[in-house]
Design a protein around this motif. Sequence first.
Motif, short mmCIF file in Angstrom:
data_model
loop_
_atom_site.label_atom_id
_atom_site.label_comp_id
_atom_site.label_asym_id
_atom_site.label_seq_id
_atom_site.Cartn_x
_atom_site.Cartn_y
_atom_site.Cartn_z
N PRO A 1 0.80 -1.23 0.00
CA PRO A 1 0.00 0.00 0.00
C PRO A 1 0.83 1.28 0.00
N SER A 2 2.11 1.20 0.29
CA SER A 2 2.95 2.39 0.37
C SER A 2 3.58 2.68 -0.98
N PRO A 3 3.46 3.91 -1.47
CA PRO A 3 4.15 4.23 -2.72
C PRO A 3 5.66 4.23 -2.48
N ARG A 4 6.37 3.52 -3.31
CA ARG A 4 7.82 3.41 -3.15
C ARG A 4 8.49 3.67 -4.49
N MET A 5 9.69 4.19 -4.40
CA MET A 5 10.50 4.44 -5.59
C MET A 5 11.76 3.57 -5.50
N ASP A 6 12.33 3.22 -6.65
CA ASP A 6 13.59 2.49 -6.64
C ASP A 6 14.60 3.25 -5.80
N GLY A 7 15.31 2.54 -4.95
CA GLY A 7 16.34 3.14 -4.13
C GLY A 7 15.86 3.68 -2.80
N ASP A 8 14.53 3.67 -2.56
CA ASP A 8 14.02 4.12 -1.26
C ASP A 8 14.57 3.24 -0.14
N THR A 9 14.84 3.84 1.00
CA THR A 9 15.21 3.08 2.18
C THR A 9 13.93 2.62 2.86
N VAL A 10 13.87 1.34 3.16
CA VAL A 10 12.67 0.75 3.76
C VAL A 10 13.07 0.13 5.10
N PRO A 11 12.56 0.64 6.21
CA PRO A 11 12.86 0.02 7.51
C PRO A 11 12.24 -1.38 7.58
N VAL A 12 13.03 -2.34 7.96
CA VAL A 12 12.56 -3.72 8.07
C VAL A 12 12.00 -3.90 9.48
N THR A 13 10.67 -3.82 9.57
CA THR A 13 9.98 -3.93 10.84
C THR A 13 9.32 -5.30 10.97
N THR A 14 8.89 -5.62 12.17
CA THR A 14 8.17 -6.87 12.40
C THR A 14 6.91 -6.92 11.55
N ASP A 15 6.19 -5.80 11.43
CA ASP A 15 4.97 -5.75 10.63
C ASP A 15 5.28 -6.02 9.16
N LEU A 16 6.33 -5.39 8.63
CA LEU A 16 6.70 -5.60 7.23
C LEU A 16 7.06 -7.06 6.99
N LEU A 17 7.80 -7.65 7.89
CA LEU A 17 8.18 -9.06 7.75
C LEU A 17 6.95 -9.96 7.77
N ALA A 18 6.02 -9.70 8.67
CA ALA A 18 4.82 -10.54 8.80
C ALA A 18 3.92 -10.44 7.58
N ARG A 19 3.85 -9.27 6.94
CA ARG A 19 2.96 -9.12 5.78
C ARG A 19 3.65 -9.39 4.45
N SER A 20 4.92 -9.70 4.49
CA SER A 20 5.63 -10.04 3.25
C SER A 20 5.18 -11.40 2.74
N VAL A 21 5.42 -11.65 1.47
CA VAL A 21 5.16 -12.98 0.90
C VAL A 21 6.00 -14.01 1.67
N ASN A 22 7.22 -13.65 2.02
CA ASN A 22 8.10 -14.54 2.79
C ASN A 22 7.39 -14.96 4.08
N GLY A 23 6.88 -13.97 4.82
CA GLY A 23 6.21 -14.24 6.09
C GLY A 23 4.97 -15.10 5.92
N SER A 24 4.20 -14.83 4.86
CA SER A 24 2.99 -15.62 4.60
C SER A 24 3.34 -17.08 4.30
N LEU A 25 4.39 -17.30 3.51
CA LEU A 25 4.80 -18.68 3.21
C LEU A 25 5.28 -19.39 4.47
N ALA A 26 6.02 -18.69 5.32
CA ALA A 26 6.51 -19.29 6.57
C ALA A 26 5.35 -19.60 7.51
N ARG A 27 4.42 -18.66 7.64
CA ARG A 27 3.29 -18.83 8.55
C ARG A 27 2.41 -20.01 8.12
N SER A 28 2.25 -20.21 6.82
CA SER A 28 1.37 -21.27 6.34
C SER A 28 2.02 -22.65 6.38
N GLY A 29 3.34 -22.70 6.48
CA GLY A 29 4.04 -23.97 6.45
C GLY A 29 4.49 -24.37 5.05
#
Length: 159
Positions: free
Chosen positions: A79-107
């Motif tokens: 949902p956040s507009p991002r541009m190439d090269g933007d710095t993105v803080p890696v937070t617990t929320d970002l990790l949980a809503r990532s595709v990576n997090g979804s795949l891990a959570r589902s098994g």
Amino acid sequence: MQLRLDGIDAPEKAFQGEAQPLALPARDQLVRLAGFTDVTYGPDDTVTGASPARVPAVAVAALVETNGRPVALLLSADPSPRMDGDTVPVTTDLLARSVNGSLARSGAAYITVYDSTPPTVRMTFTDLGTHRSRRRARPPTARPGSPSPTRPRSDQTAR
């Protein structure tokens, strides 16, 4: 673009000449989480069609692994507009809503962390692995003595 999804390892379709158990369901779930439907595959398992043809996504990466793939968190429908090269803080929320997090959570993928994995990523994915379904879950995997496939990271902010 080929990515290595950070913090997880999923069964592979072609591992040492054979498909690993649950490789196809893991692949199909990854494709769905990325936002694609009606995916068709050619005889060599390359994607020949999908709906939609393109999906906006963000790959948050701070390093490249030895095979040249960015080690990334994949955010589909971010949902956040991002541009190439933007710095993105890696937070617990970002990790949980990532595709990576979804795949891990589902098994569909199991947790794989290395000495170079930042503490926030390590703790969040370990927690996701602990709370997912036990039916298909594999325990979190730490590889402290093995050579890391990535160079060490200096912080938890990805660019």
